[in-house]
Design a protein around this motif. Structure first.
Motif, PDB file in Angstrom:
ATOM      1  N   PRO A   6       0.840  -1.199   0.000  1.00 44.30           N
ATOM      2  CA  PRO A   6       0.000   0.000   0.000  1.00 44.30           C
ATOM      3  C   PRO A   6       0.880   1.255   0.000  1.00 44.30           C
ATOM      4  CG  PRO A   6       0.070  -0.976   2.177  1.00 44.30           C
ATOM      5  CD  PRO A   6       0.858  -1.885   1.276  1.00 44.30           C
ATOM      6  N   GLN A   7       0.276   2.396  -0.278  1.00 45.67           N
ATOM      7  CA  GLN A   7       0.992   3.681  -0.213  1.00 45.67           C
ATOM      8  C   GLN A   7       1.370   4.009   1.228  1.00 45.67           C
ATOM      9  OE1 GLN A   7       1.115   6.445  -2.969  1.00 45.67           O
ATOM     10  NE2 GLN A   7       1.400   4.460  -3.911  1.00 45.67           N
ATOM     11  N   SER A   8       0.479   3.649   2.158  1.00 44.26           N
ATOM     12  CA  SER A   8       0.714   4.012   3.548  1.00 44.26           C
ATOM     13  C   SER A   8       0.062   2.998   4.482  1.00 44.26           C
ATOM     14  CB  SER A   8       0.164   5.411   3.830  1.00 44.26           C
ATOM     15  OG  SER A   8      -1.194   5.471   3.473  1.00 44.26           O
ATOM     16  N   TYR A  31      10.826  -3.243   3.201  1.00 47.11           N
ATOM     17  CA  TYR A  31      10.201  -2.767   1.967  1.00 47.11           C
ATOM     18  C   TYR A  31      10.597  -1.340   1.594  1.00 47.11           C
ATOM     19  CZ  TYR A  31       7.584  -6.935   3.106  1.00 47.11           C
ATOM     20  OH  TYR A  31       7.246  -8.226   3.452  1.00 47.11           O
ATOM     21  N   GLY A  32      11.548  -0.772   2.333  1.00 49.27           N
ATOM     22  CA  GLY A  32      12.107   0.513   1.945  1.00 49.27           C
ATOM     23  C   GLY A  32      11.142   1.675   2.079  1.00 49.27           C
ATOM     24  N   ALA A  33      11.434   2.710   1.326  1.00 46.55           N
ATOM     25  CA  ALA A  33      10.713   3.978   1.466  1.00 46.55           C
ATOM     26  C   ALA A  33       9.509   4.070   0.542  1.00 46.55           C
ATOM     27  CB  ALA A  33      11.671   5.133   1.203  1.00 46.55           C
ATOM     28  N   ASP A  34       9.156   2.973  -0.153  1.00 41.61           N
ATOM     29  CA  ASP A  34       8.036   3.035  -1.092  1.00 41.61           C
ATOM     30  C   ASP A  34       6.696   3.200  -0.383  1.00 41.61           C
ATOM     31  OD1 ASP A  34       9.795   2.760  -3.141  1.00 41.61           O
ATOM     32  OD2 ASP A  34       9.439   0.612  -3.430  1.00 41.61           O
ATOM     33  N   ASP A  85      -3.832   4.054   3.860  1.00 43.75           N
ATOM     34  CA  ASP A  85      -4.538   3.056   3.051  1.00 43.75           C
ATOM     35  C   ASP A  85      -4.937   1.849   3.882  1.00 43.75           C
ATOM     36  OD1 ASP A  85      -4.148   4.526   0.683  1.00 43.75           O
ATOM     37  OD2 ASP A  85      -2.143   3.676   0.464  1.00 43.75           O
ATOM     38  N   LEU A  86      -4.129   1.556   4.891  1.00 36.21           N
ATOM     39  CA  LEU A  86      -4.324   0.339   5.669  1.00 36.21           C
ATOM     40  C   LEU A  86      -3.938   0.596   7.114  1.00 36.21           C
ATOM     41  CD1 LEU A  86      -4.810  -2.776   5.828  1.00 36.21           C
ATOM     42  CD2 LEU A  86      -2.385  -3.050   5.239  1.00 36.21           C
TER      43      LEU A  86
END
Length: 152
Positions: A6-8, A31-34, A85-86
Motif C-alpha cells: 500500500p501507499q501508507s 520494503y524501503g521507502a516506497d 490506506d491500511l
C-alpha cells in the motif's frame, strides 16, 4: 499470496512501545521507502521497550529513536487517519479503537494476532526469547502479506 504494497500503513497496538514500533521498523527495513509507515498506540504513555530495541537490533532494525504516540497524538502532530490506506491492529484494544476511529472513512483495518511479550519470562534470556517470538510473528505476517524483503 503476497499483495502489492500500500501507499501508507499505520500499525497500532496498546502503548506503541513494543509490537507496533517493531512492525513499523521491520516494514521500513524490508520494503524501503516506497510505503509511508507509522505506528501508534491506544495510549502513547510508555517509552519504547528495551527488549524490543534489543531483538530488533539483532536483525538490523533501529528502534531506539522511536517516540511512542497515541492515535490522538498522531492527529495532533498532523497525520490524519484517513490518509492511511491500511491500518494493521496488533492487539484487540487497538483493533477496537481503529475500527471506531475509521468507521467514517473508507479504510481497511486488518487484525494480526501478535503476542504481547511484556511480562513473559523470568530471566533476561527468557524475556528476550519472548520478544524474539513476537518479532518473528511480525516478520511472518509481513512476508505472508507482502512477500520477501526487498533488497536494496
Amino acid at each position: 499470496m503476497a499483495r502489492d504494497l500500500p501507499q501508507s500503513v499505520l500499525f497500532c497496538c496498546d502503548h506503541n512501545a513494543v509490537r507496533s514500533p517493531m512492525a513499523e521498523g521491520i516494514m521500513k527495513k524490508f520494503y524501503g521507502a516506497d510505503t509511508y509507515v507509522q505506528s501508534v498506540g491506544v495510549r502513547g504513555d510508555l517509552e519504547v521497550d528495551g527488549f524490543a530495541i534489543a531483538v530488533c537490533d539483532e536483525i538490523g532494525v533501529e528502534l531506539s529513536r522511536h517516540r511512542s504516540r497515541s492515535f490522538e497524538q498522531l492527529q495532533e502532530w498532523g497525520d490524519d487517519l484517513s490518509a492511511f490506506d491500511l491500518v494493521v491492529a496488533l492487539s484487540p484494544a487497538s483493533q477496537r479503537q481503529a475500527l471506531e476511529l475509521t468507521r467514517v472513512f473508507h479504510l481497511d483495518v486488518e487484525y494480526w494476532p501478535i503476542m504481547d511479550p511484556t511480562g513473559l519470562g523470568e530471566s533476561r534470556e527468557d524475556k528476550l526469547d519472548a520478544y524474539r517470538q513476537t518479532r518473528d510473528q511480525i516478520v511472518a505476517h509481513l512476508v505472508e502479506r507482502w512477500g520477501p524483503p526487498q533488497e536494496g
